[in-house]
Design a protein around this motif. Structure first.
Motif, PDB file in Angstrom:
ATOM      1  N   PHE A 173      45.913  26.322  76.061  1.00 30.34           N
ATOM      2  CA  PHE A 173      45.819  27.289  77.163  1.00 30.34           C
ATOM      3  C   PHE A 173      45.158  28.579  76.681  1.00 30.34           C
ATOM      4  CE2 PHE A 173      48.471  24.129  78.919  1.00 30.34           C
ATOM      5  CZ  PHE A 173      48.175  24.141  80.279  1.00 30.34           C
ATOM      6  N   ARG A 175      43.342  30.957  78.820  1.00 34.52           N
ATOM      7  CA  ARG A 175      43.589  32.047  79.773  1.00 34.52           C
ATOM      8  C   ARG A 175      42.727  33.277  79.473  1.00 34.52           C
ATOM      9  NH1 ARG A 175      49.292  30.232  79.019  1.00 34.52           N
ATOM     10  NH2 ARG A 175      49.779  28.924  80.817  1.00 34.52           N
ATOM     11  N   LYS A 177      40.461  35.943  80.684  1.00 34.35           N
ATOM     12  CA  LYS A 177      40.107  36.596  81.946  1.00 34.35           C
ATOM     13  C   LYS A 177      38.612  36.861  82.053  1.00 34.35           C
ATOM     14  CE  LYS A 177      44.572  38.703  82.855  1.00 34.35           C
ATOM     15  NZ  LYS A 177      45.299  39.784  83.523  1.00 34.35           N
ATOM     16  N   TYR A 182      40.654  28.895  81.765  1.00 36.86           N
ATOM     17  CA  TYR A 182      42.111  28.941  81.742  1.00 36.86           C
ATOM     18  C   TYR A 182      42.638  27.987  80.688  1.00 36.86           C
ATOM     19  CZ  TYR A 182      46.810  29.348  83.786  1.00 36.86           C
ATOM     20  OH  TYR A 182      48.140  29.609  84.004  1.00 36.86           O
ATOM     21  N   ASN A 205      53.667  18.666  82.565  1.00 37.30           N
ATOM     22  CA  ASN A 205      53.090  19.883  83.142  1.00 37.30           C
ATOM     23  C   ASN A 205      53.718  21.147  82.538  1.00 37.30           C
ATOM     24  OD1 ASN A 205      55.472  19.235  84.473  1.00 37.30           O
ATOM     25  ND2 ASN A 205      54.849  20.152  86.407  1.00 37.30           N
ATOM     26  N   MET A 206      53.789  21.127  81.234  1.00 40.95           N
ATOM     27  CA  MET A 206      54.289  22.292  80.484  1.00 40.95           C
ATOM     28  C   MET A 206      53.558  22.328  79.151  1.00 40.95           C
ATOM     29  SD  MET A 206      56.124  24.857  79.581  1.00 40.95           S
ATOM     30  CE  MET A 206      57.158  25.108  81.010  1.00 40.95           C
ATOM     31  N   GLU A 207      52.967  23.449  78.868  1.00 40.93           N
ATOM     32  CA  GLU A 207      52.250  23.590  77.604  1.00 40.93           C
ATOM     33  C   GLU A 207      53.180  23.372  76.425  1.00 40.93           C
ATOM     34  OE1 GLU A 207      51.602  27.456  79.322  1.00 40.93           O
ATOM     35  OE2 GLU A 207      51.650  28.301  77.299  1.00 40.93           O
TER      36      GLU A 207
ATOM     37  N   ILE B  18      51.196  33.529  90.041  1.00 39.81           N
ATOM     38  CA  ILE B  18      50.339  34.621  89.635  1.00 39.81           C
ATOM     39  C   ILE B  18      49.907  35.353  90.884  1.00 39.81           C
ATOM     40  CG2 ILE B  18      47.994  35.025  88.892  1.00 39.81           C
ATOM     41  CD1 ILE B  18      48.593  32.790  86.781  1.00 39.81           C
ATOM     42  N   TRP B  25      44.868  35.086  88.516  1.00 39.56           N
ATOM     43  CA  TRP B  25      45.228  35.318  87.110  1.00 39.56           C
ATOM     44  C   TRP B  25      44.145  36.072  86.351  1.00 39.56           C
ATOM     45  CZ3 TRP B  25      42.229  33.454  83.140  1.00 39.56           C
ATOM     46  CH2 TRP B  25      41.308  32.437  83.451  1.00 39.56           C
ATOM     47  N   THR B  30      47.375  41.600  86.300  1.00 42.13           N
ATOM     48  CA  THR B  30      48.402  40.565  86.352  1.00 42.13           C
ATOM     49  C   THR B  30      48.464  39.841  85.011  1.00 42.13           C
ATOM     50  OG1 THR B  30      49.360  38.942  87.872  1.00 42.13           O
ATOM     51  CG2 THR B  30      47.106  38.546  87.186  1.00 42.13           C
ATOM     52  N   ALA B  31      49.653  39.348  84.670  1.00 41.12           N
ATOM     53  CA  ALA B  31      49.791  38.569  83.441  1.00 41.12           C
ATOM     54  C   ALA B  31      49.218  37.181  83.708  1.00 41.12           C
ATOM     55  CB  ALA B  31      51.261  38.462  83.054  1.00 41.12           C
ATOM     56  N   SER B  32      48.296  36.747  82.854  1.00 41.08           N
ATOM     57  CA  SER B  32      47.609  35.490  83.132  1.00 41.08           C
ATOM     58  C   SER B  32      48.504  34.279  82.907  1.00 41.08           C
ATOM     59  CB  SER B  32      46.359  35.371  82.279  1.00 41.08           C
ATOM     60  OG  SER B  32      46.712  35.385  80.920  1.00 41.08           O
ATOM     61  N   ASN B  33      49.646  34.486  82.258  1.00 45.07           N
ATOM     62  CA  ASN B  33      50.543  33.351  81.990  1.00 45.07           C
ATOM     63  C   ASN B  33      51.779  33.339  82.877  1.00 45.07           C
ATOM     64  OD1 ASN B  33      51.886  35.507  80.963  1.00 45.07           O
ATOM     65  ND2 ASN B  33      52.611  34.448  79.121  1.00 45.07           N
ATOM     66  N   PRO B  35      52.904  31.662  85.380  1.00 46.05           N
ATOM     67  CA  PRO B  35      53.647  30.437  85.701  1.00 46.05           C
ATOM     68  C   PRO B  35      54.595  29.984  84.590  1.00 46.05           C
ATOM     69  CG  PRO B  35      51.317  30.164  86.198  1.00 46.05           C
ATOM     70  CD  PRO B  35      51.450  31.451  85.437  1.00 46.05           C
ATOM     71  N   VAL B  36      54.368  30.458  83.365  1.00 47.28           N
ATOM     72  CA  VAL B  36      55.272  30.084  82.270  1.00 47.28           C
ATOM     73  C   VAL B  36      55.973  31.294  81.666  1.00 47.28           C
ATOM     74  CG1 VAL B  36      54.076  27.954  81.652  1.00 47.28           C
ATOM     75  CG2 VAL B  36      53.374  30.115  80.572  1.00 47.28           C
ATOM     76  N   ILE B  38      58.934  33.725  81.888  1.00 47.23           N
ATOM     77  CA  ILE B  38      60.206  34.007  82.560  1.00 47.23           C
ATOM     78  C   ILE B  38      60.314  35.505  82.841  1.00 47.23           C
ATOM     79  CG2 ILE B  38      61.644  34.301  80.469  1.00 47.23           C
ATOM     80  CD1 ILE B  38      62.696  32.540  83.764  1.00 47.23           C
ATOM     81  N   TYR B  71      45.904  26.441  87.090  1.00 46.59           N
ATOM     82  CA  TYR B  71      47.188  27.122  86.918  1.00 46.59           C
ATOM     83  C   TYR B  71      48.412  26.296  87.329  1.00 46.59           C
ATOM     84  CZ  TYR B  71      48.509  29.666  91.360  1.00 46.59           C
ATOM     85  OH  TYR B  71      48.929  30.052  92.602  1.00 46.59           O
ATOM     86  N   SER B  74      50.623  24.010  83.813  1.00 48.34           N
ATOM     87  CA  SER B  74      51.754  24.381  82.964  1.00 48.34           C
ATOM     88  C   SER B  74      52.608  25.373  83.728  1.00 48.34           C
ATOM     89  CB  SER B  74      51.221  25.003  81.667  1.00 48.34           C
ATOM     90  OG  SER B  74      52.276  25.378  80.818  1.00 48.34           O
ATOM     91  N   ARG B  75      53.820  24.976  84.015  1.00 46.52           N
ATOM     92  CA  ARG B  75      54.697  25.866  84.800  1.00 46.52           C
ATOM     93  C   ARG B  75      56.157  25.597  84.444  1.00 46.52           C
ATOM     94  NH1 ARG B  75      54.749  23.357  90.879  1.00 46.52           N
ATOM     95  NH2 ARG B  75      52.841  24.544  91.184  1.00 46.52           N
TER      96      ARG B  75
END
Ligand SMILES: Cc1cc2nc3c(=O)[nH]c(=O)nc-3n(C[C@H](O)[C@H](O)[C@H](O)COP(=O)(O)O)c2cc1C
Ligand SMILES: Cc1cc2nc3c(=O)[nH]c(=O)nc-3n(C[C@H](O)[C@H](O)[C@H](O)COP(=O)(O)O)c2cc1C
Lengths: 451, 451
Positions: A173, A175, A177, A182, A205-207, B18, B25, B30-33, B35-36, B38, B71, B74-75
């Motif tokens: 990933f 990402r 900008k 991405y 679906n999780m890095e 995002i 993103w 905005t934080a590009s990550n 979706p992952v 917390i 995007y 990975s979530r």
């Protein structure tokens, strides 16, 4: 490398219990609803973190009946509880028990990877096969698979989960900008597993999570359980250390089996659970221990015992006469534990009352002054009987509090235990190697490690 | 009673995105990550709680391919993320999406009940059937069940879950330290479900949760979806409100269907998702909207669109010529959404580019000054087009921040929205009735309520 690394004692704590004694909930100093109180879990986790413990542990089971020990009837589910604990702690590893018998490997892999991500690399999975007959009936089945089939399923299940955890290379990933990239799709991998028990395509679906892969624990001490652990587990929850020669033989057996699979001795860590009662004097410790022990009611103790034999009806035996031979009951359930209880009863010519009280109350092996406790722990560690301990407090939170305040400093002074966390991840704190992603050429991996 | 109760506007926010634009993103703010991250979820939840919102919402899906919108690759998984959010908030409802197609009702019931318990009564489940072909391949299957079969499974699944949530009467756990009684086993009930798709015995090993049962959302707007919602759901996530007459017809249709099942109109609440862009002037709002809109790349937009047609390959069509008739593609996938896109393309004679950009960018329906936004929301609410809104911020966290700071006070001044939470539970805040346990005599229940 593993030759020169000094062995390090590890410490951990159960987060979920009222106490090791199944009726400790009656004690005035404990919250009687601890199994469903997230505040109690968080309090235990914070105490453990104050003590620089490696991890908090949640045992689990889902099947209940009228015959269940009352305090098993209602309990927080491990993934939800650990995620809440994650948000309120910073370094403590988070070990949750989940069965391989009635669940979806994709979902298990995903929830654990998500917990690993959101906790910054602190997730671990205690993979168990489930041992109660009725468990199947909550999941569309009629009967529990028999013991060795359960272990074959567990083996494939764990391999699928680990495969899914390799779905993405570490740096997939991007990402960016500026460029708008991405992700690097060349670093995404599809498992395409088609096995005897599971068909799972992937990718997850999780890095890739901060630990590479969450840590895998195993709990189960039969032949099949040991073998699975030696092949697939990073750590073992091994029950008791009461019989020291037996525990040492177990330790050696596991390390030998692991070696046969090409693994180093320090790549699989063995953690029995112990109950420590600390007093300023031996007498005070003994008094505290007795105070909780006497809460035990023999009828509840029998319920607790019978669970290990798939709710076998013990009421057919007189309370105070020596138990007859129990034959092969429990052989398809908590096999190794049932065998242990049968052996103890036979060797000691115990009555039902004696066996039930033995099973339901923690042993008094670690009742004493802080120095006495520290001495015993040190000895077991240095004699290579264990790699560390999971504390099952005799009373929450007091048991853990006493240990953290009075015993941990001694272990630290002796250079046996850390005074600060070495790493941000559980893997780092346990000193376990970072797993190379199966899809990455060995060569690239070495390069990456050297960089 | 429901006659005299004044209708109350409800507000909610997506926690997971995002932004509503799939390439938001790239924006510097905005934080590009997200979706992952917390931290991003928690930030959104805290903003929502500051605004006295009813709930935070997490959409979900598990199947990914190289053709997925980046995007989505990975979530965080909803149950883990919501449990972490629960530990860092106090009043916000926590709605997680989980499919009924490839999971175990016992486990789903248990995780949601555990989340409800640990959050003090704030859990909700958005029950979806799953709509992507490949989804099945992550769970041992080859093909997704066809649309109406998925809904039949969902129906039985939800009934099983609700049945398990009634395993224990409200006051079953006594935990009396003096008498030693932990539980009243007469208040434990075994579901013994044997249906067309599931066999689940029970009971659930979790006491009745603070809401009685967690709240059930449904998302799916086809005939079958509407009917399921009208029978089983407390609330609906209904997509967009762009076409106001259509949204009003949908609203009336749902309330009518619910009435046919003997339910009151205010026992099922309808929440479309909207994207609000607030500016001090109309021009400023429009500038902010355009700033994010222009980040969109048509190729990513086509990926996003194609997902709603089970990754149909749109590259066969020229970018800038009117789309041909799309036939019945998408009919077994996101059926109602696919039909909506096909209708839009047909009615407007759109090209692939136009349709893709339409699908991937939020509408400009709610771009304006705080007063303009408040006016539009008020109108939609008072005209009974909606019961509330789920905010999908155009940019996280700014979109939500602006709304909470500038629009919420206006809604409060107008007496449309609460200034303080009315209740500790989501159910209480939504004004939904407490569900009577199916095993309790109606008479006893009335007595209990009167007491
Ligand atoms: C020390 C120890 C701890 C265990 N903890 C759990 C547990 O938390 N949940 C569970 O379902 N089974 C647990 N088990 C059961 C095993 O995972 C396994 O399902 C069963 O005991 C049969 O394995 P065995 O004969 O290899 O011990 C545990 C077993 C042992 C020996
Ligand atoms: C507004 C809306 C939101 C949805 N959200 C989700 C979601 O988050 N996850 C998911 O798997 N499916 C989601 N769905 C899909 C539906 O639950 C269902 O699986 C599919 O759309 C087919 O149902 P339908 O034709 O009744 O809309 C959503 C559908 C709609 C209309």
């Amino acid at each position: 490398m593993s030759q020169t690394k000094k062995r390090q004692l590890r410490l951990a704590a159960f987060l979920s219990g009222i106490g090791a004694n199944v009726q400790a909930w009656r004690h005035p100093d404990t919250a009687s609803n601890s199994p469903v109180s997230i505040e109690a879990f968080i309090e235990a986790a914070r105490l453990a973190e104050k003590g620089k413990f490696d991890f908090g542990f949640i045992a689990d089971s889902t099947f209940i009946t009228r015959d269940s020990t009352p305090y098993f009837l209602s309990r927080l589910e491990p993934i939800t509880a650990l995620s809440a604990v994650a948000a309120t702690t910073t370094h403590l590893g988070l070990v949750g028990t989940m069965t391989t018998s009635f669940s979806e490997p994709f979902t298990t892999a995903r929830q654990l990877a998500s917990l690993d991500k959101l906790s910054g690399g602190r997730a671990a999975w205690n993979a168990v096969t489930g041992a109660l007959e009725g468990h199947a009936r909550n999941h569309g089945g009629e009967k529990l698979y028999e013991h060795s089939l359960r272990y074959r399923i567990a083996d494939e299940y764990i391999q699928v989960v680990k495969g899914l955890w390799d779905s993405w290379e570490d740096d997939a990933f991007v990402r960016n900008k500026q460029t708008g990239q991405y992700v690097d799709l060349d670093k995404m991998h599809t498992l395409n597993h088609k096995g005897e028990f599971f068909g799972v395509q992937g990718p997850l679906n999780m890095e890739r999570s901060p630990q590479g892969r969450p840590i895998v624990f195993q709990a189960g001490a039969s032949e099949e359980g040991r073998d699975l652990a030696a092949r697939e587990a990073d750590a073992i929850f091994s029950g008791s250390v009461e019989d020291v020669p037996a525990a040492k033989a177990y330790y050696q057996d596991i390390k030998r089996r692991a070696a046969a699979y090409g693994r180093a001795a320090d790549e699989i860590l063995i953690f029995p659970s112990i109950t420590v009662v600390v007093g300023d004097t031996e007498q005070e410790a003994r008094r505290k221990y007795d105070e909780v022990s006497q809460l035990l009611d023999v009828n509840v103790a029998i319920k607790y015992l019978s669970r290990y034999f798939s709710f076998f009806d013990f009421s057919q035996f007189p309370l105070d006469e020596p138990l007859p031979d129990l034959g092969d009951i429990g052989k398809d359930s908590f096999k190794s534990t049932a065998e242990h209880y049968k052996r103890k009863a036979r060797e000691n010519n115990w009555s039902l009352r004696q066996l039930a009280l033995y099973a339901s109350n923690p042993s008094d092996q670690f009742v004493g002054t802080p120095v006495q406790i520290a001495d015993r722990l040190q000895q077991l560690f240095e004699d290579e009987v264990v790699d560390g301990f999971i504390l099952h407090a005799y009373l929450q939170p007091r048991g853990l509090e006493d240990f953290v305040d009075k015993v941990v400093p001694l272990l630290q002074q002796r250079g046996l235990f850390r005074t600060e966390y070495e790493a941000a991840t559980l893997r780092g704190n346990l000193g376990l190697p970072y797993p190379v992603n199966r899809y990455v050429q060995q060569q690239d991996a070495t390069k990456a490690l050297a960089a």
